[in-house]
Motif scaffolding. Structure first.
Motif, PDB file in Angstrom:
ATOM      1  N   TYR A  86       0.609  -1.586  -0.221  1.00 16.41           N
ATOM      2  CA  TYR A  86       0.005  -0.553  -0.355  1.00 16.41           C
ATOM      3  C   TYR A  86       1.016   1.725   0.036  1.00 16.41           C
ATOM      4  CZ  TYR A  86      -3.716   3.212   1.461  1.00 16.41           C
ATOM      5  OH  TYR A  86      -4.431   4.213   1.204  1.00 16.41           O
ATOM      6  N   GLU A 119      -8.115  -1.796   7.165  1.00 18.66           N
ATOM      7  CA  GLU A 119      -8.814  -1.038   6.383  1.00 18.66           C
ATOM      8  C   GLU A 119      -7.915  -0.310   6.101  1.00 18.66           C
ATOM      9  OE1 GLU A 119     -12.378  -1.353   5.120  1.00 18.66           O
ATOM     10  OE2 GLU A 119     -11.215   1.105   4.838  1.00 18.66           O
ATOM     11  N   SER A 120      -6.968   0.589   6.435  1.00 18.43           N
ATOM     12  CA  SER A 120      -6.348   1.342   6.870  1.00 18.43           C
ATOM     13  C   SER A 120      -4.702   1.173   5.303  1.00 18.43           C
ATOM     14  CB  SER A 120      -5.348   1.844   7.728  1.00 18.43           C
ATOM     15  OG  SER A 120      -4.951   1.508   8.419  1.00 18.43           O
ATOM     16  N   LYS A 123      -6.976  -0.564  -1.019  1.00 17.43           N
ATOM     17  CA  LYS A 123      -7.307   0.251  -1.401  1.00 17.43           C
ATOM     18  C   LYS A 123      -8.661  -0.294  -1.371  1.00 17.43           C
ATOM     19  CE  LYS A 123      -7.634   2.552  -6.165  1.00 17.43           C
ATOM     20  NZ  LYS A 123      -7.246   1.961  -7.676  1.00 17.43           N
ATOM     21  N   TYR A 124      -9.076  -1.073  -1.373  1.00 19.08           N
ATOM     22  CA  TYR A 124     -10.440  -1.597  -0.890  1.00 19.08           C
ATOM     23  C   TYR A 124     -10.263  -2.841  -0.481  1.00 19.08           C
ATOM     24  CZ  TYR A 124     -15.470  -1.847  -1.675  1.00 19.08           C
ATOM     25  OH  TYR A 124     -17.330  -1.464  -1.326  1.00 19.08           O
ATOM     26  N   SER A 125     -11.352  -3.343  -0.043  1.00 17.83           N
ATOM     27  CA  SER A 125     -11.566  -5.318   0.464  1.00 17.83           C
ATOM     28  C   SER A 125     -12.976  -5.553   0.387  1.00 17.83           C
ATOM     29  CB  SER A 125     -11.180  -4.818   1.792  1.00 17.83           C
ATOM     30  OG  SER A 125     -12.247  -3.953   2.806  1.00 17.83           O
ATOM     31  N   TYR A 126     -12.996  -6.692   0.339  1.00 11.68           N
ATOM     32  CA  TYR A 126     -14.315  -7.486  -0.759  1.00 11.68           C
ATOM     33  C   TYR A 126     -14.560  -8.667   1.315  1.00 11.68           C
ATOM     34  CZ  TYR A 126     -14.387  -5.690  -4.654  1.00 11.68           C
ATOM     35  OH  TYR A 126     -14.634  -4.729  -5.791  1.00 11.68           O
ATOM     36  N   ILE A 144      -9.871  -3.014  -9.777  1.00 10.03           N
ATOM     37  CA  ILE A 144      -9.153  -1.273  -8.597  1.00 10.03           C
ATOM     38  C   ILE A 144      -7.570  -1.432  -8.632  1.00 10.03           C
ATOM     39  CG2 ILE A 144      -9.500  -1.043  -6.171  1.00 10.03           C
ATOM     40  CD1 ILE A 144     -12.460  -1.438  -6.262  1.00 10.03           C
ATOM     41  N   ARG A 149      -4.093   5.382  -9.146  1.00 12.58           N
ATOM     42  CA  ARG A 149      -2.942   4.356  -8.139  1.00 12.58           C
ATOM     43  C   ARG A 149      -3.089   3.534  -7.404  1.00 12.58           C
ATOM     44  NH1 ARG A 149      -1.351   8.529  -2.783  1.00 12.58           N
ATOM     45  NH2 ARG A 149       0.338   6.863  -2.508  1.00 12.58           N
ATOM     46  N   TYR A 180     -16.313   4.863  -9.087  1.00 14.78           N
ATOM     47  CA  TYR A 180     -15.297   4.574  -9.093  1.00 14.78           C
ATOM     48  C   TYR A 180     -14.471   4.890 -10.407  1.00 14.78           C
ATOM     49  CZ  TYR A 180     -10.391   2.750  -9.509  1.00 14.78           C
ATOM     50  OH  TYR A 180      -9.215   2.073  -9.274  1.00 14.78           O
TER      51      TYR A 180
END
Lengths: 538, 162
Positions: A86, A119-120, A123-126, A144, A149, A180
């Motif tokens: 990240y 989470e931090s 970029k995204y999570s499922y 994504i 970026r 997005y």
């Protein structure tokens, strides 16, 4: 078809060639389904390194790297690797097994709220709750991770979803995400402003960051710099955008960079930041009042513009696309005085104080090594003094320089080099680490041997956590606390335990021959290089 | 230090609110209030956030929130082109001889008495923040037992849709 079969199919649809992972019960259905598809499965020795391997793979292949872990501790072990990716905007997809969805939240065996925990850093999570969502979620996750970026995306799949039957498998051709839509093309008005600023500049400088490499725009940037006759400096992540010996290249900026690079930034009247986020370590004075300096900031992420330093001309979009769009403007800076001034600074850069003669001088060693490396070699630096020496003295030709820049994760180099090997079977790949960082990842020597992903490894052995020791020397008057690495294994015996040819370099007297032999034999090989325990970065 | 009201239109799905509040806490942004509810289109949730900070921070808040994948749109609600309302419930101690005075004050503010018992009453008031603060000021002479506030909800004036 089960959810797990669908997951494997999704990886095929995404043309994934290799995955790095570690199984456990909660991800077993998926690993079982992976038997039916033609994708290499690499068993790492700890999950953090699966994420680093995916990271190294992504950076060299240009594709998304994939790592897999089980629920609970498997997933939490990934976190440092995810945070590392990240911080450097590396596109990876992490797939984790999860406990039965009906038991979520009840603290059953090996349950961890991994989507919450990362989470931090993602970029995204499922968290997959319906087996029918698998194709859409995988398609979105890869999209994504690899657009805008770039960065890590995590997919957490409960075991009952992996085992549930999916009614029909249709892999979506298009991604439809209402929320997005990253900007690709730079705004033409802004581009014209940049061109105008360049035409007025007397002392322009380009500061290239890792974003240039991530957009695969290094070639375009070199072209742009030469066409416009603008000198270039780079951040740590931007090393390799320009060949080190390019006459327009003036080194790395920042605390640990070259003083002539920093002077170039401080004395210029036009700074073009491109794919760089003006981080604290990169810019010696981020808040430096640039009364007479125009700052252009080109980045794909609008949130980076103005985050650390105010920008006069922001330009948002994909760097490669923007550089291509700028090709149509004929512009050439007539700034020979400025370039000559920078060359003079470069010639006057003070020499590093060499260490005691009975040890290897890391700066000279790295220069010799990089002279001997192939044109397109991949050099992976770890974190610590070894990294600072590497970025200061390694000469990139047309190869790559990889390191963990944003997070500074020790132990990155070996797994990242192994990941890079999976992406480039024939390229020369060298991991350079310290005796501290080596011991953070040495378990992966087994992974390297087992899966035929050999690399060359160099250990700078100084018996200390060198960079921390140096800090304690300066800050705490030499009161060393918990930096002594005595107790380290005999690296020669360790190499032979893994059946890896071993070299040892005690001092510079025979460095030439030892490096030649080390590089000439077939991979893998391990070289221990004895460094003065009291040597410092500068 | 400035104060801004942001309106967000986000995908109505699990975890969105935690992603937004997590962003504020990890980046150290000050959040004054946050309200959320589904819109006429059940696919979306409208969120109103009141935040404070200097110009650069407020600019970053707008950009970083806008970067979240689930956030469809973020815009500042400017005071002169928007309406804001907040609802507050106040439980105040009210003896026999205080009750009438409290009712009179409430009437002036168009507040409603929604519950009464032997020695307390609950007042409901809707309004913008200055009205609510003024009302609370007037109640200072009484013993306030509990307060519950919703935080600000806001919309832009006119037909333009977000």
């Amino acid at each position: 078809m089960l959810g797990a079969d669908a997951m494997a199919r999704c990886l095929l649809e995404e043309q994934v060639k290799v995955v790095f992972g570690y199984p456990g019960v909660a991800i077993c259905p998926f690993f079982n389904s992976m038997l039916a598809v033609d994708i290499d499965r690499v068993l790492v020795r700890t999950e953090q390194n699966a994420a680093h391997m995916a990271n190294g793979y992504a950076r060299i292949s240009g594709n998304v790297g994939v790592c897999i872990a089980t629920s609970g501790p498997g997933a939490t072990n990934l976190i440092t690797g995810i945070a590392t990716a990240y911080a450097d905007s590396i596109p990876i997809v992490c797939i984790t097994g999860q406990v039965d969805s009906k038991q979520l939240g009840s603290d059953v065996f090996q349950e961890a709220d991994i989507t919450g925990a990362v989470e931090s850093f993602v970029k995204y999570s499922y968290l997959v709750k319906d087996v029918e969502d698998i194709p859409r979620i995988f398609r979105e996750a890869f999209h994504i991770a690899s657009t805008g970026r770039k960065g890590p995306v995590l997919i957490d799949v409960p075991i009952d979803i992996q085992n549930a039957a999916i009614s029909k498998f249709v892999y979506p051709q298009e991604v439809y995400l209402r929320t997005y839509k990253p900007t690709v093309k730079g705004h033409v008005v802004q581009i014209k402003k940049v061109i105008k600023a360049i035409s007025r500049a007397e002392r322009p400088i380009i500061c290239a960051g890792g974003g240039v490499l991530l957009s695969e725009g290094a070639h375009e940037l070199r072209d742009f710099a030469h066409r416009c006759n603008i000198p270039v400096v780079s951040t740590l992540m931007g090393i390799g955008v320009m060949p080190t010996d390019d006459p327009l290249y003036f080194g790395m900026v920042g605390n640990n960079g070259k003083s002539y690079a920093n002077r170039a930034m401080n004395e210029s009247d036009l700074i073009i930041m491109i794919g760089a986020r003006v981080a604290d370590r990169a810019i010696s004075q981020p808040d430096l009042t640039m009364d007479n300096t125009v700052l252009v900031h080109i980045d794909v992420d609008p949130a980076e513009i103005g985050k650390n330093v105010g920008s006069h001309i922001p330009l948002v979009g994909d760097i490669k696309t923007i550089l291509k769009d700028m090709e149509k403007y004929e512009i050439r800076c007539d700034i020979d005085d400025w370039i000559e001034r920078l060359n003079e600074y470069k010639r006057n850069e003070p020499e590093r104080k060499p260490p005691r003669e009975e040890y290897v001088d890391p700066a000279r060693f790295i220069e010799m090594l990089s002279d001997k490396l192939n044109d397109d070699a991949v050099y992976v630096a770890d974190v610590g003094q070894n990294q600072m020496w590497s970025c200061g003295y390694h000469k990139v030709k047309n190869g790559r320089f990889l390191t963990s820049g944003g997070m500074g994760t020790m132990g990155y180099s070996i797994p990242a080099a192994i990941g890079a090997r999976a992406a480039a079977r024939d390229r020369q790949i060298v991991a350079v680490c310290g005796d501290g960082s080596f011991q953070m990842s040495m378990m992966e020597l087994a992974t390297m041997q087992q899966h035929g992903l050999p690399v060359k490894i160099i250990i700078f052995h100084n018996g200390y956590l060198g960079l921390v020791r140096e800090y304690q020397y300066k800050t705490y008057k030499g009161h060393y606390s918990v930096v002594d690495l005595s107790g380290s294994p005999d690296f020669g015996k360790l190499a032979s335990a893994y059946d890896i040819p071993f070299f040892k370099l005690e001092n510079m007297s025979n460095a030439d021959e030892v490096i030649d032999e080390f590089l000439s034999i077939k991979d893998p090989a391990l070289m221990e290089v004895m460094i003065d325990p009291l040597d410092v970065v500068k | 230090m400035q104060r801004k009201v942001f309106q967000l239109l986000v995908d109505n799905q699990a975890g969105v609110l935690s992603r937004i509040s997590g962003l504020f806490s990890r980046r150290g942004y000050n959040i004054e209030s946050i309200t959320a509810g589904t819109t006429s289109d059940p696919r979306y949730t409208r969120i109103t956030i009141v935040a404070n900070g200097d110009e650069a921070i407020l600019d970053q808040i707008e950009k970083q929130v806008g970067k979240l994948i689930d956030v469809r749109k973020v815009m500042e609600l400017k005071p002169d082109s928007s309406v804001f309302r907040e609802l507050i419930l106040i439980k105040v101690k009210a003896t026999d001889n205080q009750r009438q005075a409290i009712v009179s004050v409430s009437d002036i503010f168009r507040a409603k008495i929604i519950d009464v018992d032997m020695d307390s009453m609950i007042i409901e008031l809707t309004g913008n923040q200055s009205k609510i603060e003024a009302f609370l000021d007037l109640l200072k002479g009484y013993e306030i037992l509990q307060i519950a506030r919703t935080g600000i909800a806001g919309l832009t004036r006119g037909a333009a849709d977000v």
